[in-house]
Design a protein around this motif. Structure first.
Motif, short mmCIF file in Angstrom:
data_model
loop_
_atom_site.label_atom_id
_atom_site.label_comp_id
_atom_site.label_asym_id
_atom_site.label_seq_id
_atom_site.Cartn_x
_atom_site.Cartn_y
_atom_site.Cartn_z
N UNK A 17 0.85 -1.53 -0.05
CA UNK A 17 0.21 -0.17 -0.04
C UNK A 17 0.87 1.21 0.14
N UNK A 18 2.04 1.25 -0.25
CA UNK A 18 3.03 2.56 -0.43
C UNK A 18 3.49 2.86 1.06
N UNK A 19 3.46 1.83 1.94
CA UNK A 19 3.83 2.53 3.37
C UNK A 19 5.01 1.66 3.68
N UNK A 20 5.94 2.26 4.58
CA UNK A 20 7.31 1.85 4.94
C UNK A 20 7.31 1.99 6.39
N UNK A 21 8.29 1.25 6.88
CA UNK A 21 8.48 1.52 8.52
C UNK A 21 10.03 1.17 8.65
N UNK A 22 10.67 1.79 9.75
CA UNK A 22 11.88 1.32 10.15
C UNK A 22 11.88 -0.12 10.76
N UNK A 86 0.19 -10.48 13.14
CA UNK A 86 -1.10 -10.71 13.91
C UNK A 86 -1.89 -9.46 14.05
N UNK A 87 -1.29 -8.17 14.13
CA UNK A 87 -2.03 -6.95 14.05
C UNK A 87 -2.56 -6.96 12.71
N UNK A 88 -1.72 -6.96 11.38
CA UNK A 88 -2.26 -6.69 10.18
C UNK A 88 -3.32 -7.77 9.99
N UNK A 89 -2.93 -8.79 10.18
CA UNK A 89 -4.09 -10.10 9.94
C UNK A 89 -5.42 -10.05 10.46
N UNK A 90 -5.20 -9.38 11.84
CA UNK A 90 -6.69 -9.40 12.65
C UNK A 90 -7.50 -8.09 12.08
N UNK A 91 -6.66 -7.09 11.64
CA UNK A 91 -7.15 -5.87 11.23
C UNK A 91 -7.74 -5.78 9.92
N UNK A 92 -6.96 -6.90 9.09
CA UNK A 92 -7.92 -7.12 7.73
C UNK A 92 -9.28 -7.41 7.73
N UNK A 107 -6.33 0.65 10.76
CA UNK A 107 -7.12 -0.44 10.30
C UNK A 107 -7.27 -0.33 8.62
N UNK A 108 -7.19 0.73 8.17
CA UNK A 108 -7.30 1.12 6.93
C UNK A 108 -6.02 0.73 6.01
N UNK A 109 -5.07 1.18 6.94
CA UNK A 109 -3.68 0.98 6.49
C UNK A 109 -3.24 -0.47 6.43
N UNK A 110 -3.67 -1.13 7.58
CA UNK A 110 -3.30 -2.52 7.72
C UNK A 110 -3.91 -3.46 6.81
N UNK A 111 -5.22 -2.93 6.15
CA UNK A 111 -5.87 -3.74 5.22
C UNK A 111 -5.22 -3.49 3.82
#
Length: 213
Positions: A17-22, A86-92, A107-111
């Protein structure tokens, strides 16, 4: 100079989704993780409540790891990749409730992240089945293409919205012109109803507040 094995190394991780993280990798534990403040930044919730919010998401039995890193010699709370997953999966699959207002952006970002990573993994399994290599270049290109598709869809939605607004305005202007030029109330009402019907046929509610120009 050799890197300190007690300090986690830091690298920018490209997600879906174009998101990045350290992201973090701790050579002593040979494990990957994300600092709690980074998760707060990614999912757009209050960084001062990062650890508390994450505990709420992962349950009362969840325990943070505590790592030092190249960027911060002080120990910080870290979520391991398995718990980040787990956070990403649950929020999807989570439908937010009113009490979850502060989590809705996350939640939108996780999806968005989950959809792209799942799609990439699925394509990679097919590529493996047919003997195609799927290295870093493939994965980067896949996610970049997904971002372009998302941007294109957003642009189409914006253009479509502008189109409907234009049609709506033109019809309303026509109603106003008719109102000025027609003297018989019955004729005016009939014409108004005809134009309102045209609006409804185009999926526009003529009485909706957001359709008033």
């Amino acid at each position: 100079m050799a890197k300190n094995p007690n300090f986690a190394q830091v690298a920018q991780i490209t997600l879906g989704g174009g998101h990045k993280i350290q992201g973090l990798w701790h050579p002593g534990f040979d494990d990957f993780g994300v600092a709690a403040p980074q998760l707060a930044k990614l999912f757009q919730f209050d960084s001062s409540q990062a650890s508390r919010t994450i505990k709420r998401l992962l349950g009362k039995d969840f325990q943070f790891d505590s790592w030092q890193s190249e960027l911060n010699p002080d120990k910080v709370n870290v979520v391991l990749v398995k718990d980040f997953e787990k956070i990403i999966w649950d929020w999807m699959f989570y439908e937010p409730k009113r009490k979850d207002d502060v989590l809705i952006p996350g939640i939108k970002i996780a999806k968005e992240i989950g959809k792209d990573i799942f799609g990439m993994g699925l394509v990679e399994r097919f590529r493996d089945g047919f003997g195609f290599e799927s290295g870093k270049e493939f994965r980067d290109n896949f996610l970049e293409e997904r971002v372009k598709q998302l941007e294109s869809r957003n642009a189409d939605l914006e253009n479509n919205d502008e189109c409907w607004r234009y049609v709506n305005k033109e019809l309303r202007d026509e109603i106003e012109d008719l109102a000025k030029g027609m003297g018989e109330p019955d004729e005016l009402e009939a014409e108004n109803e005809r134009l309102r019907r045209i609006l409804r046929e185009r999926g526009i509610d003529p009485n909706a507040p957001n359709n008033f120009i």
